[in-house]
Enzyme design. Structure first.
Site, PDB file in Angstrom:
ATOM      1  N   PRO A 185       0.815  -1.204   0.000  1.00  0.00           N
ATOM      2  CA  PRO A 185       0.000   0.000   0.000  1.00  0.00           C
ATOM      3  C   PRO A 185       0.857   1.266   0.000  1.00  0.00           C
ATOM      4  O   PRO A 185       1.822   1.360   0.745  1.00  0.00           O
ATOM      5  CB  PRO A 185      -0.792  -0.100   1.311  1.00  0.00           C
ATOM      6  CG  PRO A 185      -0.716  -1.517   1.702  1.00  0.00           C
ATOM      7  CD  PRO A 185       0.577  -2.004   1.202  1.00  0.00           C
ATOM      8  N   GLU A 186       0.482   2.190  -0.847  1.00  0.00           N
ATOM      9  CA  GLU A 186       1.089   3.511  -0.837  1.00  0.00           C
ATOM     10  C   GLU A 186       0.046   4.459  -0.248  1.00  0.00           C
ATOM     11  O   GLU A 186      -0.968   4.000   0.272  1.00  0.00           O
ATOM     12  CB  GLU A 186       1.504   3.899  -2.271  1.00  0.00           C
ATOM     13  CG  GLU A 186       2.439   2.854  -2.894  1.00  0.00           C
ATOM     14  CD  GLU A 186       2.870   3.174  -4.314  1.00  0.00           C
ATOM     15  OE1 GLU A 186       3.035   4.358  -4.642  1.00  0.00           O
ATOM     16  OE2 GLU A 186       3.025   2.224  -5.094  1.00  0.00           O
ATOM     17  N   LYS A 223       2.613   6.469   5.052  1.00  0.00           N
ATOM     18  CA  LYS A 223       1.901   5.201   4.897  1.00  0.00           C
ATOM     19  C   LYS A 223       1.582   4.587   6.247  1.00  0.00           C
ATOM     20  O   LYS A 223       1.264   3.400   6.341  1.00  0.00           O
ATOM     21  CB  LYS A 223       2.748   4.236   4.060  1.00  0.00           C
ATOM     22  CG  LYS A 223       3.046   4.777   2.660  1.00  0.00           C
ATOM     23  CD  LYS A 223       4.151   4.026   1.955  1.00  0.00           C
ATOM     24  CE  LYS A 223       4.547   4.756   0.675  1.00  0.00           C
ATOM     25  NZ  LYS A 223       5.814   4.258   0.107  1.00  0.00           N
ATOM     26  N   HIS A 234      -2.922 -16.164   6.694  1.00  0.00           N
ATOM     27  CA  HIS A 234      -1.944 -15.108   6.930  1.00  0.00           C
ATOM     28  C   HIS A 234      -2.383 -14.090   7.978  1.00  0.00           C
ATOM     29  O   HIS A 234      -1.813 -13.005   8.070  1.00  0.00           O
ATOM     30  CB  HIS A 234      -1.632 -14.395   5.612  1.00  0.00           C
ATOM     31  CG  HIS A 234      -1.171 -15.316   4.535  1.00  0.00           C
ATOM     32  ND1 HIS A 234      -0.018 -16.068   4.650  1.00  0.00           N
ATOM     33  CD2 HIS A 234      -1.691 -15.641   3.337  1.00  0.00           C
ATOM     34  CE1 HIS A 234       0.144 -16.807   3.563  1.00  0.00           C
ATOM     35  NE2 HIS A 234      -0.857 -16.567   2.745  1.00  0.00           N
ATOM     36  N   ARG A 289       3.745 -11.579   4.068  1.00  0.00           N
ATOM     37  CA  ARG A 289       5.207 -11.559   4.160  1.00  0.00           C
ATOM     38  C   ARG A 289       5.772 -11.120   5.511  1.00  0.00           C
ATOM     39  O   ARG A 289       6.984 -11.126   5.697  1.00  0.00           O
ATOM     40  CB  ARG A 289       5.777 -10.686   3.035  1.00  0.00           C
ATOM     41  CG  ARG A 289       5.685 -11.373   1.697  1.00  0.00           C
ATOM     42  CD  ARG A 289       6.088 -10.473   0.549  1.00  0.00           C
ATOM     43  NE  ARG A 289       7.528 -10.285   0.476  1.00  0.00           N
ATOM     44  CZ  ARG A 289       8.117  -9.605  -0.503  1.00  0.00           C
ATOM     45  NH1 ARG A 289       7.386  -9.081  -1.460  1.00  0.00           N
ATOM     46  NH2 ARG A 289       9.404  -9.454  -0.526  1.00  0.00           N
ATOM     47  N   ARG A 336      22.022  16.355  -5.154  1.00  0.00           N
ATOM     48  CA  ARG A 336      21.893  14.909  -4.986  1.00  0.00           C
ATOM     49  C   ARG A 336      21.949  14.213  -6.332  1.00  0.00           C
ATOM     50  O   ARG A 336      21.440  14.708  -7.331  1.00  0.00           O
ATOM     51  CB  ARG A 336      20.614  14.558  -4.226  1.00  0.00           C
ATOM     52  CG  ARG A 336      20.692  15.139  -2.831  1.00  0.00           C
ATOM     53  CD  ARG A 336      19.787  14.534  -1.855  1.00  0.00           C
ATOM     54  NE  ARG A 336      19.905  13.090  -1.745  1.00  0.00           N
ATOM     55  CZ  ARG A 336      19.439  12.426  -0.688  1.00  0.00           C
ATOM     56  NH1 ARG A 336      18.885  13.080   0.312  1.00  0.00           N
ATOM     57  NH2 ARG A 336      19.533  11.126  -0.636  1.00  0.00           N
ATOM     58  N   ARG A 372      14.467  -1.449  -8.139  1.00  0.00           N
ATOM     59  CA  ARG A 372      13.009  -1.537  -8.265  1.00  0.00           C
ATOM     60  C   ARG A 372      12.587  -1.387  -9.716  1.00  0.00           C
ATOM     61  O   ARG A 372      13.136  -0.544 -10.447  1.00  0.00           O
ATOM     62  CB  ARG A 372      12.320  -0.440  -7.445  1.00  0.00           C
ATOM     63  CG  ARG A 372      12.847  -0.264  -6.033  1.00  0.00           C
ATOM     64  CD  ARG A 372      12.534  -1.446  -5.138  1.00  0.00           C
ATOM     65  NE  ARG A 372      11.121  -1.742  -5.067  1.00  0.00           N
ATOM     66  CZ  ARG A 372      10.246  -1.099  -4.295  1.00  0.00           C
ATOM     67  NH1 ARG A 372      10.651  -0.139  -3.498  1.00  0.00           N
ATOM     68  NH2 ARG A 372       8.983  -1.427  -4.298  1.00  0.00           N
TER      69      ARG A 372
END
Length: 282
Positions: free
Chosen positions: A2-3, A54, A102, A121, A162, A272
DNA sequence: TTAACTGTTGATAC
DNA sequence: AGTATCAACAGTTA
């Protein structure tokens, strides 16, 4: 997984269904899923639910909190008597079978409803924290992407000199909160910025556009109830979001760019998966 | 069968 | 301080 839009969607429903309920029982089914003393929040009443980045925060009376991070695969599923009988608010059928394989934590309320924390997880967690501990935690975070504090000036100052790719930079929650891997690709596509560009080399004009687009895309995600892949993210009723059908580039490798018709490419940035259109984004 | 992949983020070493 | 890599874990896909 989830974001911000997914966590916000969960927050809004949770606020409606558990505000005012008293916790009468907690079962921690996995040692890595719940931290703190169960007894500290027994008999506490949920006064409100809020979100930062989040993180989901259950405000409790008397004065403590339950802070929750869903990480990649966490879900919070609410089931009460009415839902078990098949009535009330629409739900996925499988929520009546809870707890599941789960399920890591079960919270029971004084109306006999249950909140199931599922997390395949086991990266996610629930922690009992006082206000001071919450304040310390929040201090590490940058402003939420949809917060007014998140401006082009702020971003320019944080990204100066950066060298990391801009896509990685907008996913660092000490810089800006709420953007994860899916929305990062989506945002950079709409902003027409190449995700591989060194963050410090973007012009102020580009940062302005990036900030505006970030807020738009994230708000769009909230409107559609978040993004669901493989059923991993679901709302408190076990139902999928709708934004996966609106995605412009994420998981569309080799497909036609919605802007120019060219091929969407996939590359790895910071380990990613990252999707973009080499024609439209520079 | 094995390796590589997955929506997050924290620790570690340079 | 900033960056790159690995680790936590379980499941699916190549």
């Amino acid at each position: 997984m989830p974001e911000l839009p997914e966590v916000e969607t969960v927050k809004r429903r949770l606020q409606e269904v558990v505000s005012g309920l008293k916790i009468i029982k907690i079962q921690s089914l996995h040692p890595k899923s719940f931290f703190g003393n169960l007894t500290d929040i027994l008999q506490s009443t949920i006064t409100d639910i809020s979100r930062r980045d989040k993180l989901l925060r259950f405000h409790l009376d008397p004065g403590t909190n339950l802070l929750v991070h869903l990480k990649m695969t966490g879900q919070l599923i609410y089931v009460d008597d009415q839902i078990r009988r098949g009535g009330g608010h629409p739900t996925a059928d499988w929520v009546k079978e809870m707890p599941g394989k789960h399920t890591r934590v079960i919270i029971t309320f004084d109306n006999d409803a249950h909140l199931y924390f599922n997390d395949m997880r086991i990266f996610g967690w629930m922690k009992v924290m006082n206000d001071q501990a919450i304040a310390r935690e929040y201090k590490k975070h940058g402003p939420d992407v949809i917060d007014d504090q998140f401006t082009a000036h702020y971003l320019a100052q944080r990204l100066r000199r950066r060298t990391i790719p801009i896509k990685q930079a907008i996913m660092i929650n000490q810089i800006v909160g709420g953007i994860g891997n899916i929305y990062a690709s989506e945002i950079l596509f709409v902003a027409e910025i190449d995700p591989r560009r060194p963050a410090g080399e973007l012009t102020f004009q580009e940062l302005k556009k990036l900030v505006t687009v970030s807020k738009q895309v994230i708000n769009e995600g909230i409107e559609y109830g978040g993004t669901t892949f493989d059923g991993l993210y679901v709302d408190v009723a076990g139902l999928a979001g709708g934004y996966q059908d609106k995605l412009r580039v994420y998981s569309r490798e080799g497909k036609a760019c919605l802007g120019c018709g060219g091929e969407i490419q996939k590359v790895k940035i910071g380990g990613r998966g990252t999707y973009f259109c080499p024609q439209c984004q520079s």
